[in-house]
Design a protein around this motif. Sequence first.
Motif, PDB file in Angstrom:
ATOM      1  N   VAL A 181       0.661  -1.199   0.056  1.00 21.82           N
ATOM      2  CA  VAL A 181      -0.125  -0.112   0.292  1.00 21.82           C
ATOM      3  C   VAL A 181       0.861   1.385  -0.046  1.00 21.82           C
ATOM      4  CG1 VAL A 181      -1.821   1.230   1.238  1.00 21.82           C
ATOM      5  CG2 VAL A 181      -1.863  -1.155   1.276  1.00 21.82           C
ATOM      6  N   THR A 182       0.559   2.209  -1.115  1.00 23.41           N
ATOM      7  CA  THR A 182       1.381   3.505  -1.055  1.00 23.41           C
ATOM      8  C   THR A 182       0.405   4.380  -0.173  1.00 23.41           C
ATOM      9  OG1 THR A 182       0.398   3.882  -3.216  1.00 23.41           O
ATOM     10  CG2 THR A 182       2.712   3.129  -2.953  1.00 23.41           C
ATOM     11  N   ALA A 183       0.980   4.953   0.610  1.00 25.14           N
ATOM     12  CA  ALA A 183       0.209   5.960   1.626  1.00 25.14           C
ATOM     13  C   ALA A 183       0.870   7.384   1.730  1.00 25.14           C
ATOM     14  CB  ALA A 183       0.255   5.283   3.171  1.00 25.14           C
ATOM     15  N   GLU A 184       0.918   7.731   0.758  1.00 27.41           N
ATOM     16  CA  GLU A 184       1.402   9.165   0.433  1.00 27.41           C
ATOM     17  C   GLU A 184       2.465   9.581   1.509  1.00 27.41           C
ATOM     18  OE1 GLU A 184      -1.866  12.158   0.037  1.00 27.41           O
ATOM     19  OE2 GLU A 184      -2.535  11.010  -1.675  1.00 27.41           O
ATOM     20  N   GLN A 185       2.572  10.549   2.210  1.00 26.24           N
ATOM     21  CA  GLN A 185       3.746  11.067   2.953  1.00 26.24           C
ATOM     22  C   GLN A 185       4.485   9.876   3.777  1.00 26.24           C
ATOM     23  OE1 GLN A 185       0.941  12.801   2.753  1.00 26.24           O
ATOM     24  NE2 GLN A 185       1.169  14.909   2.270  1.00 26.24           N
ATOM     25  N   LEU A 186       3.494   8.936   4.239  1.00 25.22           N
ATOM     26  CA  LEU A 186       3.827   7.842   5.283  1.00 25.22           C
ATOM     27  C   LEU A 186       4.667   6.653   4.525  1.00 25.22           C
ATOM     28  CD1 LEU A 186       0.537   7.399   7.155  1.00 25.22           C
ATOM     29  CD2 LEU A 186       2.471   8.706   7.832  1.00 25.22           C
ATOM     30  N   GLY A 187       4.887   6.788   3.044  1.00 29.99           N
ATOM     31  CA  GLY A 187       5.493   5.788   2.512  1.00 29.99           C
ATOM     32  C   GLY A 187       4.790   4.536   1.951  1.00 29.99           C
ATOM     33  N   LEU A 188       5.671   3.256   2.147  1.00 32.31           N
ATOM     34  CA  LEU A 188       5.127   2.111   1.594  1.00 32.31           C
ATOM     35  C   LEU A 188       4.946   1.159   2.638  1.00 32.31           C
ATOM     36  CD1 LEU A 188       4.579   0.279  -0.905  1.00 32.31           C
ATOM     37  CD2 LEU A 188       7.049  -0.556  -0.634  1.00 32.31           C
ATOM     38  N   TYR A 189       3.677   0.404   2.872  1.00 32.14           N
ATOM     39  CA  TYR A 189       3.085  -0.255   3.732  1.00 32.14           C
ATOM     40  C   TYR A 189       3.233  -1.731   3.201  1.00 32.14           C
ATOM     41  CZ  TYR A 189       2.923   3.263   7.545  1.00 32.14           C
ATOM     42  OH  TYR A 189       2.988   4.034   8.402  1.00 32.14           O
ATOM     43  N   ILE A 190       3.276  -2.794   3.872  1.00 26.46           N
ATOM     44  CA  ILE A 190       3.209  -4.185   3.480  1.00 26.46           C
ATOM     45  C   ILE A 190       2.661  -4.870   4.509  1.00 26.46           C
ATOM     46  CG2 ILE A 190       4.282  -6.301   2.765  1.00 26.46           C
ATOM     47  CD1 ILE A 190       6.967  -4.483   2.110  1.00 26.46           C
ATOM     48  N   TYR A 191       1.508  -5.351   4.031  1.00 30.24           N
ATOM     49  CA  TYR A 191       0.704  -6.446   4.837  1.00 30.24           C
ATOM     50  C   TYR A 191       0.387  -7.701   4.267  1.00 30.24           C
ATOM     51  CZ  TYR A 191      -1.033  -1.758   6.723  1.00 30.24           C
ATOM     52  OH  TYR A 191      -1.188  -0.552   7.123  1.00 30.24           O
ATOM     53  N   ASP A 192       0.441  -8.587   5.372  1.00 25.64           N
ATOM     54  CA  ASP A 192       0.216 -10.048   5.096  1.00 25.64           C
ATOM     55  C   ASP A 192      -1.299 -10.064   4.491  1.00 25.64           C
ATOM     56  OD1 ASP A 192      -1.071 -12.844   5.690  1.00 25.64           O
ATOM     57  OD2 ASP A 192       1.062 -13.157   6.273  1.00 25.64           O
ATOM     58  N   ARG A 193      -1.554 -10.908   3.281  1.00 23.94           N
ATOM     59  CA  ARG A 193      -2.730 -11.079   2.784  1.00 23.94           C
ATOM     60  C   ARG A 193      -3.875 -11.975   3.449  1.00 23.94           C
ATOM     61  NH1 ARG A 193      -3.129 -11.550  -3.628  1.00 23.94           N
ATOM     62  NH2 ARG A 193      -5.624 -11.738  -3.232  1.00 23.94           N
ATOM     63  N   ASN A 194      -3.127 -12.883   4.466  1.00 24.92           N
ATOM     64  CA  ASN A 194      -4.050 -13.832   4.849  1.00 24.92           C
ATOM     65  C   ASN A 194      -4.556 -13.253   6.248  1.00 24.92           C
ATOM     66  OD1 ASN A 194      -3.675 -16.072   3.242  1.00 24.92           O
ATOM     67  ND2 ASN A 194      -1.628 -16.262   3.747  1.00 24.92           N
ATOM     68  N   ASN A 195      -3.676 -12.693   7.179  1.00 23.46           N
ATOM     69  CA  ASN A 195      -4.294 -12.127   8.192  1.00 23.46           C
ATOM     70  C   ASN A 195      -4.188 -10.762   8.675  1.00 23.46           C
ATOM     71  OD1 ASN A 195      -1.481 -11.110   8.935  1.00 23.46           O
ATOM     72  ND2 ASN A 195      -1.123 -13.070  10.056  1.00 23.46           N
ATOM     73  N   HIS A 196      -4.022  -9.923   7.556  1.00 21.56           N
ATOM     74  CA  HIS A 196      -3.967  -8.376   7.330  1.00 21.56           C
ATOM     75  C   HIS A 196      -3.256  -7.902   8.174  1.00 21.56           C
ATOM     76  CE1 HIS A 196      -8.324 -10.079   6.237  1.00 21.56           C
ATOM     77  NE2 HIS A 196      -7.410  -9.923   4.795  1.00 21.56           N
ATOM     78  N   HIS A 197      -2.186  -8.620   9.065  1.00 19.71           N
ATOM     79  CA  HIS A 197      -1.203  -7.646  10.001  1.00 19.71           C
ATOM     80  C   HIS A 197      -0.147  -7.003   9.132  1.00 19.71           C
ATOM     81  CE1 HIS A 197      -2.898 -10.832  12.916  1.00 19.71           C
ATOM     82  NE2 HIS A 197      -3.286  -9.701  13.367  1.00 19.71           N
ATOM     83  N   LEU A 198       0.243  -5.824   9.704  1.00 21.97           N
ATOM     84  CA  LEU A 198       1.225  -5.130   9.039  1.00 21.97           C
ATOM     85  C   LEU A 198       2.370  -6.060   9.158  1.00 21.97           C
ATOM     86  CD1 LEU A 198       2.455  -2.399   7.973  1.00 21.97           C
ATOM     87  CD2 LEU A 198       2.880  -1.643  10.205  1.00 21.97           C
ATOM     88  N   VAL A 199       3.215  -6.273   8.215  1.00 22.47           N
ATOM     89  CA  VAL A 199       4.651  -6.675   8.095  1.00 22.47           C
ATOM     90  C   VAL A 199       5.515  -5.892   8.064  1.00 22.47           C
ATOM     91  CG1 VAL A 199       5.958  -8.774   6.596  1.00 22.47           C
ATOM     92  CG2 VAL A 199       3.417  -8.681   6.930  1.00 22.47           C
ATOM     93  N   GLY A 200       5.538  -4.922   7.211  1.00 21.41           N
ATOM     94  CA  GLY A 200       6.993  -4.047   7.209  1.00 21.41           C
ATOM     95  C   GLY A 200       6.522  -2.717   6.708  1.00 21.41           C
ATOM     96  N   HIS A 201       7.285  -1.895   6.656  1.00 21.77           N
ATOM     97  CA  HIS A 201       7.084  -0.224   6.193  1.00 21.77           C
ATOM     98  C   HIS A 201       8.365   0.431   6.053  1.00 21.77           C
ATOM     99  CE1 HIS A 201       6.966   3.880   7.558  1.00 21.77           C
ATOM    100  NE2 HIS A 201       5.947   3.896   6.470  1.00 21.77           N
TER     101      HIS A 201
END
Length: 171
Positions: free
Chosen positions: A35-55
């Motif tokens: 997910v690109t989140a403008e001023q916040l950068g790039l977020y990566i989520y797990d597709r199965n459990n929807h938890h944040l993996v990295g940023h």
Amino acid sequence: AASYVYKRQIFNSNVFAVSPGVASGFKLSDNYIYVTAEQLGLYIYDRNNHHLVGHIHLSGEAQKVELCGNVAYVAGRQSGLHIVDVSNPAAPVLLSTFNTSGYATSLAVSGNKLAVSSGGGGIYLYDISIPSQPKLIQHLTSCGYTNIVKFMGDRLVVGARDQGILIYKIK
């Protein structure tokens, strides 16, 4: 005459949020949501459990993202093109940034080609045969102010503010 209203549920109510705020773009892989989140950068989520993996925080405003293997290409608005190694999604690493004139707001990947739409800067076309080390093939400015870019087979389709839709054959 009687009138009937038929109600049909289109969306299921099992909604989840995966963005820290604004989501200006996203890309799905088999296992992750980028997910690109403008001023916040790039977020990566797990597709199965929807938890944040990295940023990773990126300069400018992260607008759109494209993937090529373990490399994420991010249109960073006023800061151009960002290239991020996402081989370890928990710890993405910025590999490089390429300045583009104008605002990099859209990008597209097809095979070993990457196109970046850069507003008043036109279109930048890169060879990404080595994904972490793109090489500029051409910088198109004759298209004027560009809003969006897409590949369609061996053609590059550009949405331009003043010239409408332009179609370029890629050699």
